[in-house]
Enzyme design. Structure first.
Site, PDB file in Angstrom:
ATOM      1  N   HIS A  38      -7.057  -6.522  -0.500  1.00 45.56           N
ATOM      2  CA  HIS A  38      -6.075  -5.667  -0.490  1.00 45.56           C
ATOM      3  C   HIS A  38      -5.044  -5.829   0.824  1.00 45.56           C
ATOM      4  O   HIS A  38      -3.773  -5.443   0.620  1.00 45.56           O
ATOM      5  CB  HIS A  38      -6.649  -4.143  -0.002  1.00 45.56           C
ATOM      6  CG  HIS A  38      -5.754  -3.090   0.113  1.00 45.56           C
ATOM      7  ND1 HIS A  38      -4.918  -2.564  -0.937  1.00 45.56           N
ATOM      8  CD2 HIS A  38      -5.273  -2.268   1.037  1.00 45.56           C
ATOM      9  CE1 HIS A  38      -4.164  -1.500  -0.665  1.00 45.56           C
ATOM     10  NE2 HIS A  38      -4.362  -1.324   0.554  1.00 45.56           N
ATOM     11  N   ASP A  58       0.970  -1.150   0.014  1.00 44.10           N
ATOM     12  CA  ASP A  58      -0.024   0.048  -0.099  1.00 44.10           C
ATOM     13  C   ASP A  58       1.079   1.315  -0.041  1.00 44.10           C
ATOM     14  O   ASP A  58       1.747   1.403  -0.809  1.00 44.10           O
ATOM     15  CB  ASP A  58      -1.149  -0.041   1.208  1.00 44.10           C
ATOM     16  CG  ASP A  58      -1.878   1.102   1.308  1.00 44.10           C
ATOM     17  OD1 ASP A  58      -3.010   0.962   0.494  1.00 44.10           O
ATOM     18  OD2 ASP A  58      -1.742   2.035   2.016  1.00 44.10           O
ATOM     19  N   TYR A  63      -1.534  11.414   2.081  1.00 43.28           N
ATOM     20  CA  TYR A  63      -2.507  11.906   0.922  1.00 43.28           C
ATOM     21  C   TYR A  63      -2.145  13.219   0.564  1.00 43.28           C
ATOM     22  O   TYR A  63      -2.263  13.777  -0.708  1.00 43.28           O
ATOM     23  CB  TYR A  63      -3.645  11.524   1.321  1.00 43.28           C
ATOM     24  CG  TYR A  63      -3.843   9.863   1.216  1.00 43.28           C
ATOM     25  CD1 TYR A  63      -4.198   9.207   0.049  1.00 43.28           C
ATOM     26  CD2 TYR A  63      -3.872   9.220   2.425  1.00 43.28           C
ATOM     27  CE1 TYR A  63      -4.348   7.906   0.191  1.00 43.28           C
ATOM     28  CE2 TYR A  63      -3.995   7.973   2.711  1.00 43.28           C
ATOM     29  CZ  TYR A  63      -4.283   7.126   1.389  1.00 43.28           C
ATOM     30  OH  TYR A  63      -4.342   5.618   1.407  1.00 43.28           O
TER      31      TYR A  63
END
Length: 316
Positions: free
Chosen positions: A295, A101, A230
């Site tokens: 995931h 990730d 982010y």
């Protein structure tokens, strides 16, 4: 688990918590969002028993590692700088690198900036994202998926933290970790997370104890540190302009679950299997697509992932 040692290392102006176990050549594990060193608990035990020294830090902003307040302190340069400083502090010259990730994103950057410190890379979930010279990452996601796409919704400081708080940390982790929907993850501006269903019963690979471990840590720290990765995406994009078109020049194995949301982003499958990935990562040696896996693949398929890592890194 009690054999895992926990230390704090001073690096790049922050104090970094590191879980470590074993002796031998070093494997450095990089976790994703919203996670901790604990995401690699199975791999730490498996690979240390096979003769490796395993290191899994809480990355900047997470767990027991310091969390600078400014989002501008979370560029790829800051995170890679933390890790290079960590290796220097421990007297480690080069490592096998394993990322998942956001940890995979950082691992790609690590290999761009300091390939001399990486013997080989095993990356999970996130294929190499070649830098677009024209489109900033957040705007690119917005064009693909709209304003409700989670990356776009994570940009406004404080807003998503409030949504997470309303939902409750324990429920949030159960929803994240059990999600098997590969469709784009969107958060409506109108309803936020209120429309989310109750989480299903926990699968066999995640326990209430595991949920409690994550939830307790994030109840202490909040989510802002992780969200700042982010919020620094566009800044990292600006700063990495000199690396536009650069290749990843270390041996690489890539693993993704066929139910991973990252694998279903438009164009990603074509990039991975159609030659683009191999062009940008010329020493890409293996691509593994794990059927029926979602995931959080290092936790869902712990033994398989540990063996995939071992089978690859033992060659180098």
């Amino acid at each position: 688990m009690e054999k895992i040692q926990h230390t704090t290392v001073s690096t790049n102006g922050i104090n970094m918590h590191v879980a470590s176990i074993g002796s031998g050549p070093v494997i450095l594990f990089l976790h994703g969002f919203p996670e901790l060193w604990y995401s690699w608990r199975h791999q730490l035990l498996s690979l240390s028993s096979l003769g490796y020294r395993c290191l899994a830090p809480d990355l900047r902003g997470y767990g027991d590692t310091d969390a600078p307040t400014s989002a501008a302190s979370y560029t790829s340069f800051h995170i890679v700088g933390d890790l290079v400083g960590l290796l220097d502090a421990l007297g480690v010259e080069s490592v096998y690198l394993v990322g998942h990730d956001w940890g995979a994103m950082i691992a790609w950057s690590f290999c761009q900036f300091r390939p001399d410190r990486v013997k080989a890379l095993v990356n999970l979930s996130v294929a190499y994202p070649p830098r677009s010279p024209l489109v900033k990452p957040v705007e690119g996601f917005r064009a693909l998926f709209g304003d409700d796409y989670y990356v776009c919704r994570f940009q406004e400081p404080g807003e998503i933290e409030d949504h997470f708080a309303q939902l409750g940390t324990e429920k949030l982790f159960k929803l994240f970790l059990t999600s098997r929907d590969p469709q784009p993850f969107r958060i409506s501006k109108e309803t936020g997370l209120r429309g989310w269903p109750d989480p299903p019963p926990l699968p066999s690979w995640i326990s209430e104890h595991d949920i409690d471990y994550f939830a307790n840590k994030f109840n202490q720290t909040g989510f802002t540190g992780g969200l700042n990765y982010y919020r620094a995406l566009n800044l990292s994009w600006e700063l990495t302009a000199p690396w536009t078109g650069s290749e990843i020049k270390v041996p690489v194995k890539f693993i993704v679950g066929d139910l991973d949301i990252t694998y279903h982003i438009p164009g990603v499958k074509e990039y991975i299997h159609g030659g683009g990935f191999k062009k940008d990562v010329p020493f890409l040696q293996e691509v593994v697509v794990m059927e029926g896996a979602a995931h959080f693949i290092n936790q869902e398929k712990p033994e398989e992932i540990s063996m995939h890592i071992y089978d690859f890194i033992k060659k180098f």
